[in-house]
Design an enzyme around this catalytic site. Structure first.
Site, PDB file in Angstrom:
ATOM      1  CE  LYS A  80      -4.467   1.181   0.623  1.00 44.66           C
ATOM      2  NZ  LYS A  80      -5.690   0.545   0.146  1.00 44.66           N
ATOM      3  N   GLY A 181     -20.086   7.172   5.593  1.00 41.82           N
ATOM      4  CA  GLY A 181     -19.229   7.598   4.486  1.00 41.82           C
ATOM      5  C   GLY A 181     -19.877   7.281   3.159  1.00 41.82           C
ATOM      6  N   GLY A 183     -18.837   8.255   0.007  1.00 39.17           N
ATOM      7  CA  GLY A 183     -17.927   8.635  -1.068  1.00 39.17           C
ATOM      8  C   GLY A 183     -18.111   7.684  -2.231  1.00 39.17           C
TER       9      GLY A 183
HETATM   10  P1  NAD Z   1     -13.885   8.007  -0.559  1.00 35.28           P
HETATM   11  O1  NAD Z   1     -12.796   8.920  -0.099  1.00 35.28           O
HETATM   12  O2  NAD Z   1     -14.456   8.192  -1.906  1.00 35.28           O
HETATM   13  O3  NAD Z   1     -15.111   8.037   0.491  1.00 35.28           O
HETATM   14  C1  NAD Z   1     -14.935   8.063   1.874  1.00 35.28           C
HETATM   15  C2  NAD Z   1     -16.021   8.967   2.413  1.00 35.28           C
HETATM   16  O4  NAD Z   1     -15.994   8.899   3.836  1.00 35.28           O
HETATM   17  C3  NAD Z   1     -15.837  10.440   2.031  1.00 35.28           C
HETATM   18  O5  NAD Z   1     -17.043  10.947   1.497  1.00 35.28           O
HETATM   19  C4  NAD Z   1     -15.459  11.113   3.349  1.00 35.28           C
HETATM   20  O6  NAD Z   1     -15.888  12.450   3.429  1.00 35.28           O
HETATM   21  C5  NAD Z   1     -16.198  10.218   4.327  1.00 35.28           C
HETATM   22  N1  NAD Z   1     -15.727  10.280   5.699  1.00 35.28           N
HETATM   23  C6  NAD Z   1     -14.479  10.420   6.184  1.00 35.28           C
HETATM   24  N2  NAD Z   1     -14.491  10.415   7.524  1.00 35.28           N
HETATM   25  C7  NAD Z   1     -15.781  10.243   7.903  1.00 35.28           C
HETATM   26  C8  NAD Z   1     -16.458  10.131   9.149  1.00 35.28           C
HETATM   27  N3  NAD Z   1     -15.790  10.188  10.305  1.00 35.28           N
HETATM   28  N4  NAD Z   1     -17.785   9.949   9.157  1.00 35.28           N
HETATM   29  C9  NAD Z   1     -18.494   9.888   8.009  1.00 35.28           C
HETATM   30  N5  NAD Z   1     -17.910   9.999   6.791  1.00 35.28           N
HETATM   31  C10 NAD Z   1     -16.588  10.170   6.746  1.00 35.28           C
HETATM   32  O7  NAD Z   1     -13.297   6.529  -0.356  1.00 35.28           O
HETATM   33  P2  NAD Z   1     -13.870   5.181  -0.980  1.00 35.28           P
HETATM   34  O8  NAD Z   1     -13.081   4.835  -2.178  1.00 35.28           O
HETATM   35  O9  NAD Z   1     -15.344   5.227  -1.052  1.00 35.28           O
HETATM   36  O10 NAD Z   1     -13.424   4.137   0.150  1.00 35.28           O
HETATM   37  C11 NAD Z   1     -14.122   4.067   1.386  1.00 35.28           C
HETATM   38  C12 NAD Z   1     -13.443   3.037   2.284  1.00 35.28           C
HETATM   39  O11 NAD Z   1     -13.453   1.760   1.653  1.00 35.28           O
HETATM   40  C13 NAD Z   1     -11.969   3.329   2.607  1.00 35.28           C
HETATM   41  O12 NAD Z   1     -11.656   2.864   3.888  1.00 35.28           O
HETATM   42  C14 NAD Z   1     -11.233   2.506   1.568  1.00 35.28           C
HETATM   43  O13 NAD Z   1      -9.910   2.183   1.970  1.00 35.28           O
HETATM   44  C15 NAD Z   1     -12.119   1.285   1.520  1.00 35.28           C
HETATM   45  N6  NAD Z   1     -12.024   0.553   0.266  1.00 35.28           N
HETATM   46  C16 NAD Z   1     -12.285   1.186  -0.902  1.00 35.28           C
HETATM   47  C17 NAD Z   1     -12.204   0.461  -2.089  1.00 35.28           C
HETATM   48  C18 NAD Z   1     -12.518   1.104  -3.414  1.00 35.28           C
HETATM   49  O14 NAD Z   1     -12.737   0.372  -4.384  1.00 35.28           O
HETATM   50  N7  NAD Z   1     -12.594   2.413  -3.501  1.00 35.28           N
HETATM   51  C19 NAD Z   1     -11.840  -0.899  -2.071  1.00 35.28           C
HETATM   52  C20 NAD Z   1     -11.608  -1.510  -0.839  1.00 35.28           C
HETATM   53  C21 NAD Z   1     -11.692  -0.781   0.332  1.00 35.28           C
END
Ligand code: NAD
Length: 356
Positions: A80, A181, A183
């Protein structure tokens, strides 16, 4: 703090602290294991409180990728990278070019892709300096593009698996789900859950992201400090890690925790704590493997959208086996997943002959 004695070091093969004064790049690339293939795992760009926090995040996420890739049966080890975001080093082509050059210098031991704070466009910039990158703009029917819809699909199917294990019925009609979250992954997950009949409670620290969901779906919005304790059936953490702790767990009302966020448990003991509270926990790196499955097919150019989907549809089988073993043995689900991952990495069990 000594790096080798860091509590999360866990025999990392190598750690790379890289910087580029021109673009302001400061990053840590952690390679936990290449036993099963090149270390693969996304790049997180985040404003950390200090360098120690960034190091801890990189180490925990990197080991998690070793386990995730092994359990998903991918030809990848685990690694990572984290880019330390700051006002002095805004996102720029120069920054991602500098990052790409550093990855190139590792000669293929580490393959990057997008994670929190990075986009497909950022990976396209990285690609201008190295081929050791995935999650690039998609072309035609082949695997590629933003991994998050694939992660969301795996989480959605995993939630159904957990519901079946808990109540014997995997229907989402009328089930209340709290999504922390909204996102990239959270938004896609909300759509899938809503289409299946679930009632949604959401929170985010970013109001624009909340508004995007609100414009499209009927949701109840709660404050980020309240979301974990919502009166729901399922809690789906899709923000950041370290949220399941000795303080938070006793206050959680959901009977299932199944979401995309990496490193949801603050410590391994919190997995046992969840079991004591009769909360069924879907190990994060098992349920959230959809994105890396897509990344793997893209990187090895060996899969169409349909093949990716078929592979993601195998995530529930793995969860079913973990849940069944937990029921039979009383072991916490995270411990069962970790043991399986370690056996796979050490070659003690062939990926196709595992029990979970
Ligand atoms: P992202 O950054 O698009 O979304 C994360 C969201 O969480 C954002 O909108 C942010 O504002 C919000 N956030 C942060 N702190 C917060 C809190 N305390 N309370 C509420 N909301 C909060 O990221 P993503 O790509 O959607 O990934 C989300 C999670 O899933 C991460 O932990 C990431 O490592 C994990 N993940 C993502 C993927 C992927 O395909 N993108 C794959 C495996 C794991």
């Amino acid at each position: 703090m000594s790096v080798f004695d860091h509590p999360e070091f866990d025999q990392h093969e190598s750690l790379h602290f890289v910087q580029d004064p021109n673009s302001g790049l400061k990053a840590i690339i952690a390679i936990h294991s290449t036993a099963l293939g090149p270390a693969a795992g996304g790049c997180r760009r985040w404003q950390y409180v200090n360098d120690d926090d960034a190091l801890t995040d990189a180490l925990r996420l990197s080991r998690g990728m070793t386990y995730k890739n092994a359990v998903a049966g991918l030809k990848f080890g685990g690694g990572k990278s984290v880019i330390l975001a700051s006002d002095d080093a805004p996102k720029s082509a120069e920054l991602f070019h500098a990052f790409g050059r550093q990855i190139e210098a590792l000669g293929g031991r580490y393959i990057t892709a997008e994670d929190v704070g990075c986009s497909v466009e950022d990976m396209r910039l990285v690609k201008e300096k190295t081929n050791y990158v995935s999650g690039l703009p998609k072309s035609g029917d082949s695997a590629g593009g933003d991994p998050s819809p694939h992660t969301a699909l795996g989480v959605f199917l995993g939630i159904k698996s957990a519901l079946k294990a808990k109540s014997g019925n995997d229907t989402l009609d009328g089930i209340r789900v709290a999504v922390q979250g909204v996102g990239h992954v959270g938004l896609h997950l909300c759509r899938l859950l809503h289409d299946a009949g679930a009632t949604l409670v959401i929170s985010d620290v970013n109001n624009d992201n909340i508004q995007l969901v609100r414009d499209e779906l009927p949701v109840t919005v709660v404050a980020p400090t309240e979301l974990l304790y919502s009166d729901v059936d399922v809690l789906a953490p899709c923000a950041l890690g370290n949220i399941l702790t000795s303080q938070t767990i006793p206050l959680i009302k959901a009977s299932i925790i199944a979401g995309a966020a990496n490193n949801q448990l603050a410590t391994d003991e919190d997995g046992a704590r969840l079991a004591e509270h009769d909360i069924l926990y879907a190990p994060d790196y098992v349920i959230n493997a959809g994105g890396i499955i897509n990344v793997a097919h893209e990187y090895y150019s060996d899969g169409s959208e349909e093949i990716v989907r078929t592979d993601i549809e195998r995530i529930p089988e793995r969860l079913d086996a973990i849940f069944a073993e937990a029921l039979e043995t009383g072991k916490p689900t995270n411990a069962i997943a970790d043991e399986l991952a370690r056996r796979l990495v050490s070659g003690q069990v062939h990926p196709e002959r595992r029990s979970a």
